[in-house]
Design a protein around this motif. Structure first.
Motif, short mmCIF file in Angstrom:
data_model
loop_
_atom_site.label_atom_id
_atom_site.label_comp_id
_atom_site.label_asym_id
_atom_site.label_seq_id
_atom_site.Cartn_x
_atom_site.Cartn_y
_atom_site.Cartn_z
N TYR A 72 6.31 -3.73 -1.23
CA TYR A 72 7.48 -4.51 -1.65
C TYR A 72 7.31 -5.97 -1.23
N HIS A 73 7.60 -6.89 -2.17
CA HIS A 73 7.58 -8.32 -1.88
C HIS A 73 8.91 -8.93 -2.29
N ASP A 74 9.51 -9.70 -1.41
CA ASP A 74 10.69 -10.45 -1.83
C ASP A 74 10.21 -11.73 -2.51
N GLY A 104 7.44 -13.53 -0.28
CA GLY A 104 7.22 -13.01 1.06
C GLY A 104 6.47 -11.69 0.99
N GLY A 105 5.51 -11.50 1.89
CA GLY A 105 4.74 -10.26 1.90
C GLY A 105 3.25 -10.56 1.95
N ASP A 106 2.49 -9.56 1.61
CA ASP A 106 1.03 -9.65 1.72
C ASP A 106 0.46 -10.67 0.75
N ASN A 107 -0.17 -11.71 1.29
CA ASN A 107 -0.68 -12.80 0.47
C ASN A 107 -1.81 -12.34 -0.47
N GLU A 108 -2.68 -11.48 0.02
CA GLU A 108 -3.80 -11.01 -0.81
C GLU A 108 -3.30 -10.19 -1.99
N VAL A 167 6.09 -3.82 -5.95
CA VAL A 167 7.41 -4.28 -6.39
C VAL A 167 7.57 -5.76 -6.05
N PHE A 168 7.94 -6.55 -7.05
CA PHE A 168 8.28 -7.95 -6.84
C PHE A 168 9.78 -8.11 -7.12
N ASP A 169 10.54 -8.36 -6.08
CA ASP A 169 12.00 -8.40 -6.21
C ASP A 169 12.46 -9.85 -6.29
#
Length: 320
Positions: free
Chosen positions: A112-114, A134-138, A87-89
């Motif tokens: 989930y990524h903000d 924001g979140g996991d870069n890979e 999810v890209f919010d």
């Protein structure tokens, strides 16, 4: 790849158009019938509800207007989506809300990524948004084909919630610049300097504020300047799509003020900006475009700020 888009307002349908232009299939949903029809007109496969989007897409972009709606939608995705759904919010939320949504997604085996954005509806449709992620870069890198379809620049800020903090600060800076500019307009009025000249100089010649004033005013003052000084072939005015209302602006300021309080950060200028926006809300300006705060000040100080030909004549514009 099939990408889900939940929230098909001006920005959401713009994101959908950009994805379609890059060859992605898009399935989406919005509670508004008119928004669903608009999305259908540009080629979106409109689902019957949010659950249907979650069932059919393992990559989902959210573009939603309020934190409560984001919570409801993420809950629906967790209940009806498949494990490993990403999810890209792009909604603007508080950092703590983003962290809560990420925790819920993780519990459901999802990611989930903000990803708050700048660029508005115009940037979305052109695939030229700026995404703060924001979140996991890979995992973000693994989905660069989706993100690059909607954005010209994607910046990894840090953990989930960090991107929301940067977006809130971005909005706070812009909203404070607006108030300062409005104060300057009254000083210019007393001195007899035309607001179109002031606006154009700050925005286009000194470039102090980059695109902030354009984003808020949609070049309302620039129109008078362009008509007076600039050939039609050089007209670069923006439309009203990048304006947003005072209620939305105030929401972001409140979120940031609460964060400053929680971390015991000295925050006098931000608090002042929030108070001035609250005053505008109390005066009934909540649903009006953000630049209408100028009209409130005009009422309070019984002064009209307007561009006039006789004042523009004093300026010759850029001569070198």
């Amino acid at each position: 790849m099939q990408v889900g888009v939940i929230g098909l307002g001006k920005v959401g349908v713009g994101i959908s158009k950009a994805l379609l232009a890059e060859g992605h299939d898009v399935i989406g949903y919005d509670v508004s019938e008119s928004s669903r029809q608009q999305a259908m007109d540009v080629g979106v496969d409109v689902a019957s509800n949010n659950a249907a989007v979650a069932e059919q897409a393992s990559t989902i972009i959210l573009s939603l207007p309020h934190p409560e709606i984001s919570r409801e939608v993420v809950e629906t995705i967790c209940e009806h989506g498949t494990p490993e759904t990403v999810v890209f919010d792009t909604s603007t939320l508080s950092p703590s809300t983003a962290e809560t949504l990420a925790e819920r997604a993780t519990a459901a085996g999802m990611h989930y990524h903000d990803c708050p954005i700048t660029g508005g509806a115009v940037g979305a449709a052109a695939g030229e948004l700026t995404v703060m992620a924001g979140g996991d870069n890979e995992r973000l890198r693994d989905h660069r084909d989706v993100l690059s379809a909607i954005a010209e620049d994607v910046y990894h800020i840090g953990d989930v919630g960090d991107a929301q903090l940067v977006k809130l600060i971005h909005n706070q800076v812009g909203q404070t610049v607006l108030l300062i500019f409005v104060e300057g307009l009254f000083l210019a009025e007393e001195r007899g300097v035309d607001p179109a000249v002031l606006y154009r100089t700050l925005r286009h010649y000194t470039q102090i504020y980059d695109d902030k004033l354009d984003a808020f005013f949609g070049n309302a003052f620039d129109e008078a300047f362009v008509d007076h000084f600039v050939p039609e072939s050089e007209d670069v005015r923006l439309g009203p799509d990048q304006q947003f209302n005072l209620r939305e602006a105030h929401k972001d300021l409140v979120e940031l003020e609460e964060l400053a309080d929680a971390h015991d950060v000295h925050y006098p200028v931000g608090s002042f900006a929030e108070q001035e926006h609250q005053m505008a809300m109390n005066a009934g300006y909540g649903d009006r475009p953000h630049p209408d705060v100028l009209e409130l000040y005009e009422e309070l100080f019984e002064t009209d700020v307007e561009s006039r030909a006789d004042r523009r004549e004093k300026s010759r514009g850029q001569i070198l």
